[in-house]
Motif scaffolding. Structure first.
Motif: not given
Ligand code: HEC
Length: 158
Positions: A14-26
């Protein structure tokens, strides 16, 4: 015990999935050669350009190639950060934006950084073996730097 492992696994997942939505590079990139591109502002012979393209453009131009793993956090954060900082420091796609007074220093640094093996960033070379500079590549870049520096000096004698 098995149950605890399962819980740990689910929490990590779940943690791994959640971090996918944080701070996505442009993940911007373009093949456009703008009027301010280094190849338009200076004389860049084909052999020099091909070295810059192969070893520097990913972080120092708007022509960044974003491989699949750059979509996955935390790799995406590391790569995104390198590209943002690299472009900010020196962007070959926007060479005209470097103040004239700083261009000489930037050119000098190119040769210094590659001789000191500071650039391309060593961790980058782990996945981009082809970006490693041979002695011949370094000589080509440094000789080109010399020629361009001489031109700048001749244009602005002190
Ligand atoms: C993986 C990304 C990456 C690649 C590839 C890369 N650089 Fe950099 N480069 C950076 C980053 C990030 C910085 C900014 C470092 C800082 O601000 O401390 C930087 C800074 C520089 C600087 C400024 C150094 C300074 O002290 O001001 C020069 C010059 C430079 N790079 C040249 C090159 C050259 C030439 C190549 C290709 C041979 C290259 N770089 C390849 C990421 C990269």
């Amino acid at each position: 015990m098995k149950k605890i492992l399962k819980i740990v696994f689910v929490v990590l997942l779940l943690g791994f999935i959640v971090i996918q939505f944080i701070n996505r590079p442009d993940k911007t990139t373009t093949t456009d050669i703008t009027p301010g591109h280094i190849t338009k502002v200076m004389t860049v012979p084909a052999n020099v350009e091909s070295i810059l393209k192969r070893s520097c453009y990913d972080c120092h131009s708007d022509h960044t190639v974003w491989p699949w793993y750059t979509s996955i956090a935390p790799a995406s954060w590391l790569v995104g950060d390198d590209v943002t900082k690299g472009r900010k420091k020196m962007n070959f796609s926007q060479w005209d934006k470097i103040p004239a007074a700083k261009r000489e220093a930037r050119l000098n640094e190119i040769c210094e950084q590659i001789k000191a093996e500071e650039m391309p960033l060593p961790p980058y070379l782990i996945l981009h073996g082809d970006a490693k500079l041979s002695q011949a590549d370094k000589d080509i870049l440094c000789q080109w730097v010399e020629i361009e520096l001489k031109k700048l000096e001749d244009a602005n004698p002190e």
